[in-house]
Scaffold this motif. Structure first.
Motif, PDB file in Angstrom:
ATOM      1  N   GLY A 158     -10.973  -7.677 -10.106  1.00 32.82           N
ATOM      2  CA  GLY A 158     -12.397  -7.381 -10.093  1.00 32.82           C
ATOM      3  C   GLY A 158     -12.878  -6.819  -8.775  1.00 32.82           C
ATOM      4  N   ILE A 159     -11.978  -6.182  -8.019  1.00 33.10           N
ATOM      5  CA  ILE A 159     -12.324  -5.607  -6.719  1.00 33.10           C
ATOM      6  C   ILE A 159     -12.520  -4.103  -6.873  1.00 33.10           C
ATOM      7  CG2 ILE A 159     -11.539  -5.215  -4.350  1.00 33.10           C
ATOM      8  CD1 ILE A 159      -9.836  -7.760  -4.616  1.00 33.10           C
ATOM      9  N   GLU A 160     -13.663  -3.588  -6.444  1.00 31.26           N
ATOM     10  CA  GLU A 160     -13.944  -2.157  -6.565  1.00 31.26           C
ATOM     11  C   GLU A 160     -13.131  -1.358  -5.555  1.00 31.26           C
ATOM     12  OE1 GLU A 160     -18.034  -1.130  -6.415  1.00 31.26           O
ATOM     13  OE2 GLU A 160     -18.634  -2.524  -8.002  1.00 31.26           O
ATOM     14  N   SER A 161     -12.536  -0.247  -6.013  1.00 34.56           N
ATOM     15  CA  SER A 161     -11.770   0.632  -5.130  1.00 34.56           C
ATOM     16  C   SER A 161     -11.551   1.963  -5.844  1.00 34.56           C
ATOM     17  CB  SER A 161     -10.428  -0.010  -4.752  1.00 34.56           C
ATOM     18  OG  SER A 161      -9.679  -0.342  -5.911  1.00 34.56           O
ATOM     19  N   ASP A 162     -11.128   2.964  -5.089  1.00 38.00           N
ATOM     20  CA  ASP A 162     -10.798   4.256  -5.698  1.00 38.00           C
ATOM     21  C   ASP A 162      -9.481   4.755  -5.132  1.00 38.00           C
ATOM     22  OD1 ASP A 162     -11.364   6.603  -3.572  1.00 38.00           O
ATOM     23  OD2 ASP A 162     -12.865   5.021  -3.302  1.00 38.00           O
ATOM     24  N   LEU A 163      -8.805   5.588  -5.908  1.00 37.39           N
ATOM     25  CA  LEU A 163      -7.438   5.990  -5.588  1.00 37.39           C
ATOM     26  C   LEU A 163      -7.331   6.706  -4.241  1.00 37.39           C
ATOM     27  CD1 LEU A 163      -4.502   6.098  -6.532  1.00 37.39           C
ATOM     28  CD2 LEU A 163      -5.016   8.256  -7.684  1.00 37.39           C
ATOM     29  N   GLU A 164      -8.195   7.669  -3.971  1.00 38.01           N
ATOM     30  CA  GLU A 164      -8.088   8.438  -2.739  1.00 38.01           C
ATOM     31  C   GLU A 164      -8.294   7.568  -1.503  1.00 38.01           C
ATOM     32  OE1 GLU A 164      -6.948  11.530  -2.413  1.00 38.01           O
ATOM     33  OE2 GLU A 164      -6.603  11.346  -4.580  1.00 38.01           O
ATOM     34  N   SER A 165      -9.255   6.671  -1.579  1.00 39.76           N
ATOM     35  CA  SER A 165      -9.496   5.775  -0.439  1.00 39.76           C
ATOM     36  C   SER A 165      -8.303   4.853  -0.216  1.00 39.76           C
ATOM     37  CB  SER A 165     -10.755   4.937  -0.678  1.00 39.76           C
ATOM     38  OG  SER A 165     -11.899   5.756  -0.725  1.00 39.76           O
ATOM     39  N   LEU A 166      -7.683   4.406  -1.300  1.00 41.94           N
ATOM     40  CA  LEU A 166      -6.514   3.533  -1.189  1.00 41.94           C
ATOM     41  C   LEU A 166      -5.338   4.279  -0.566  1.00 41.94           C
ATOM     42  CD1 LEU A 166      -6.718   1.613  -4.584  1.00 41.94           C
ATOM     43  CD2 LEU A 166      -7.059   0.661  -2.299  1.00 41.94           C
ATOM     44  N   LYS A 167      -5.164   5.533  -0.926  1.00 38.38           N
ATOM     45  CA  LYS A 167      -4.082   6.337  -0.340  1.00 38.38           C
ATOM     46  C   LYS A 167      -4.276   6.473   1.164  1.00 38.38           C
ATOM     47  CE  LYS A 167      -2.987  10.163  -2.526  1.00 38.38           C
ATOM     48  NZ  LYS A 167      -3.148  11.404  -3.341  1.00 38.38           N
ATOM     49  N   ILE A 168      -5.502   6.737   1.579  1.00 34.41           N
ATOM     50  CA  ILE A 168      -5.801   6.869   3.006  1.00 34.41           C
ATOM     51  C   ILE A 168      -5.553   5.548   3.723  1.00 34.41           C
ATOM     52  CG2 ILE A 168      -7.669   7.215   4.673  1.00 34.41           C
ATOM     53  CD1 ILE A 168      -8.874   9.220   2.641  1.00 34.41           C
ATOM     54  N   ASP A 169      -5.987   4.459   3.099  1.00 32.47           N
ATOM     55  CA  ASP A 169      -5.814   3.139   3.710  1.00 32.47           C
ATOM     56  C   ASP A 169      -4.336   2.776   3.833  1.00 32.47           C
ATOM     57  OD1 ASP A 169      -6.849   0.495   4.625  1.00 32.47           O
ATOM     58  OD2 ASP A 169      -5.845  -0.197   2.817  1.00 32.47           O
ATOM     59  N   ILE A 170      -3.542   3.069   2.810  1.00 31.38           N
ATOM     60  CA  ILE A 170      -2.112   2.756   2.839  1.00 31.38           C
ATOM     61  C   ILE A 170      -1.403   3.565   3.913  1.00 31.38           C
ATOM     62  CG2 ILE A 170       0.031   3.106   1.528  1.00 31.38           C
ATOM     63  CD1 ILE A 170      -1.488   2.055  -0.931  1.00 31.38           C
ATOM     64  N   GLU A 171      -1.727   4.848   4.028  1.00 34.62           N
ATOM     65  CA  GLU A 171      -1.117   5.682   5.067  1.00 34.62           C
ATOM     66  C   GLU A 171      -1.486   5.170   6.460  1.00 34.62           C
ATOM     67  OE1 GLU A 171      -2.627   9.493   3.897  1.00 34.62           O
ATOM     68  OE2 GLU A 171      -0.742  10.040   2.899  1.00 34.62           O
ATOM     69  N   ARG A 172      -2.751   4.758   6.608  1.00 35.33           N
ATOM     70  CA  ARG A 172      -3.200   4.220   7.893  1.00 35.33           C
ATOM     71  C   ARG A 172      -2.447   2.941   8.238  1.00 35.33           C
ATOM     72  NH1 ARG A 172      -6.274   0.194   9.290  1.00 35.33           N
ATOM     73  NH2 ARG A 172      -6.847  -0.236   7.123  1.00 35.33           N
ATOM     74  N   ARG A 173      -2.301   2.059   7.243  1.00 36.81           N
ATOM     75  CA  ARG A 173      -1.596   0.803   7.479  1.00 36.81           C
ATOM     76  C   ARG A 173      -0.124   1.049   7.797  1.00 36.81           C
ATOM     77  NH1 ARG A 173      -2.518  -3.967   3.419  1.00 36.81           N
ATOM     78  NH2 ARG A 173      -1.308  -4.966   5.080  1.00 36.81           N
ATOM     79  N   ASP A 174       0.491   2.013   7.128  1.00 37.36           N
ATOM     80  CA  ASP A 174       1.885   2.354   7.429  1.00 37.36           C
ATOM     81  C   ASP A 174       2.045   2.727   8.889  1.00 37.36           C
ATOM     82  OD1 ASP A 174       2.616   1.906   4.811  1.00 37.36           O
ATOM     83  OD2 ASP A 174       2.877   4.024   4.294  1.00 37.36           O
ATOM     84  N   GLN A 175       1.179   3.623   9.364  1.00 33.22           N
ATOM     85  CA  GLN A 175       1.263   4.078  10.748  1.00 33.22           C
ATOM     86  C   GLN A 175       1.043   2.926  11.722  1.00 33.22           C
ATOM     87  OE1 GLN A 175       2.170   7.119  11.998  1.00 33.22           O
ATOM     88  NE2 GLN A 175       2.746   7.453   9.857  1.00 33.22           N
ATOM     89  N   PHE A 176       0.069   2.081  11.416  1.00 32.65           N
ATOM     90  CA  PHE A 176      -0.233   0.950  12.295  1.00 32.65           C
ATOM     91  C   PHE A 176       0.932  -0.032  12.323  1.00 32.65           C
ATOM     92  CE2 PHE A 176      -2.115  -2.887  13.868  1.00 32.65           C
ATOM     93  CZ  PHE A 176      -3.149  -2.489  14.692  1.00 32.65           C
ATOM     94  N   ASP A 177       1.432  -0.397  11.143  1.00 35.25           N
ATOM     95  CA  ASP A 177       2.501  -1.400  11.059  1.00 35.25           C
ATOM     96  C   ASP A 177       3.798  -0.912  11.693  1.00 35.25           C
ATOM     97  OD1 ASP A 177       0.768  -3.087   9.755  1.00 35.25           O
ATOM     98  OD2 ASP A 177       1.543  -2.662   7.759  1.00 35.25           O
ATOM     99  N   MET A 178       4.091   0.379  11.536  1.00 35.73           N
ATOM    100  CA  MET A 178       5.346   0.922  12.049  1.00 35.73           C
ATOM    101  C   MET A 178       5.317   1.163  13.551  1.00 35.73           C
ATOM    102  SD  MET A 178       6.337   3.646   9.053  1.00 35.73           S
ATOM    103  CE  MET A 178       6.741   3.082   7.384  1.00 35.73           C
ATOM    104  N   ASN A 179       4.118   1.262  14.117  1.00 39.81           N
ATOM    105  CA  ASN A 179       4.012   1.604  15.539  1.00 39.81           C
ATOM    106  C   ASN A 179       3.448   0.485  16.413  1.00 39.81           C
ATOM    107  OD1 ASN A 179       4.786   4.582  15.663  1.00 39.81           O
ATOM    108  ND2 ASN A 179       3.301   4.570  13.993  1.00 39.81           N
ATOM    109  N   ARG A 180       3.211  -0.695  15.837  1.00 40.04           N
ATOM    110  CA  ARG A 180       2.701  -1.782  16.667  1.00 40.04           C
ATOM    111  C   ARG A 180       3.802  -2.251  17.625  1.00 40.04           C
ATOM    112  NH1 ARG A 180       2.430  -5.638  11.455  1.00 40.04           N
ATOM    113  NH2 ARG A 180       4.566  -6.430  11.463  1.00 40.04           N
ATOM    114  N   GLU A 181       3.397  -2.820  18.749  1.00 43.76           N
ATOM    115  CA  GLU A 181       4.346  -3.221  19.792  1.00 43.76           C
ATOM    116  C   GLU A 181       5.165  -4.445  19.381  1.00 43.76           C
ATOM    117  OE1 GLU A 181       2.502  -3.697  23.555  1.00 43.76           O
ATOM    118  OE2 GLU A 181       1.660  -1.676  23.602  1.00 43.76           O
ATOM    119  N   ILE A 182       4.550  -5.369  18.666  1.00 42.68           N
ATOM    120  CA  ILE A 182       5.199  -6.631  18.333  1.00 42.68           C
ATOM    121  C   ILE A 182       5.682  -6.613  16.888  1.00 42.68           C
ATOM    122  CG2 ILE A 182       4.921  -9.139  18.233  1.00 42.68           C
ATOM    123  CD1 ILE A 182       2.552  -8.733  20.205  1.00 42.68           C
TER     124      ILE A 182
END
Length: 217
Positions: A158-182
């Motif tokens: 029951g959480i509102e979301s849309d496909l394009e925003s989710l794609k952007i969010d997933i790509e952002r999280r990938d970059q953050f998770d892969m490049n964090r120091e710890i």
């Protein structure tokens, strides 16, 4: 068969939790969702409105109840559903990158796996939490497919979301998770990669079950 620990890592919405639960059920093992633990601390971070993460983890009362699945109890409240909402998802990568948070949760996760017979999924299970796990799997999938999975999951919750925003969010999280120091998101050298794009849940589950059976002999 001997007891083993199974570590399943991969980026957001790669299907880790769904598959890990099914593998654990097949072998009657304990399933531990490390991402839910980070989400719980993120929820507490949102509630407390502080960047003092050392103090944050000292004050938190976080319990994982491993009965009939995994329930997350934050300060005596079951937040298993609340931690899946958008405001937590948006901030979890930031919170998970903080050293006091990772140190605190890695210790808790290692305690849960001391007796083996655990299937644990997350971002750094095979590299940091359980580096000696007998079976390590690194699951990946295309951004498009991961966004579609997250969209369907949100609809069920029951959480509102849309496909394009989710794609952007997933790509952002990938970059953050892969490049964090710890403990960045990275495939362990001895992990087996499985690209789940286009594969059914049963196909991926059976592949990991077969890999685990070899390790259990």
């Amino acid at each position: 068969m001997s007891k083993i620990n199974i570590a399943i890592d991969g980026p957001a919405a790669a299907g880790k939790s769904t598959i890990a639960k099914l593998v654990a059920q097949h072998f009657n093992m304990i399933y531990i969702d490390t991402g839910a633990m980070y989400r719980a601390i993120t929820l507490y971070y949102i509630e407390q409105e502080t960047e003092d993460f050392s103090q944050l983890v000292q004050n938190i009362d976080l319990r994982i109840v491993l009965q009939n699945g995994q329930r997350v109890i934050l300060n005596d409240v079951d937040v298993s559903e609340r931690i899946r909402e958008n405001d937590v998802t948006e901030k979890v990568s930031h919170v998970a990158s903080q050293e006091p948070v990772r140190t605190f949760l890695v210790e808790e996760q290692q305690k849960l796996a001391q007796e083996k017979n655990v299937v644990m999924d997350g971002r750094d299970v095979g590299t940091t939490v359980l580096p000696d796990a007998e079976l390590k799997v690194y699951m990946i999938a295309s951004v498009e497919e991961r966004a579609l999975r997250r969209l369907k999951d949100n609809e069920l919750r029951g959480i509102e979301s849309d496909l394009e925003s989710l794609k952007i969010d997933i790509e952002r999280r990938d970059q953050f998770d892969m490049n964090r120091e710890i403990s960045p998101l990275v495939k362990a050298e001895d992990a087996i990669s499985i690209d789940t794009t286009g594969l059914s849940i049963d196909e991926v589950t059976n592949e990991i079950i077969n890999l685990a059976k070899v390790k259990m002999v």
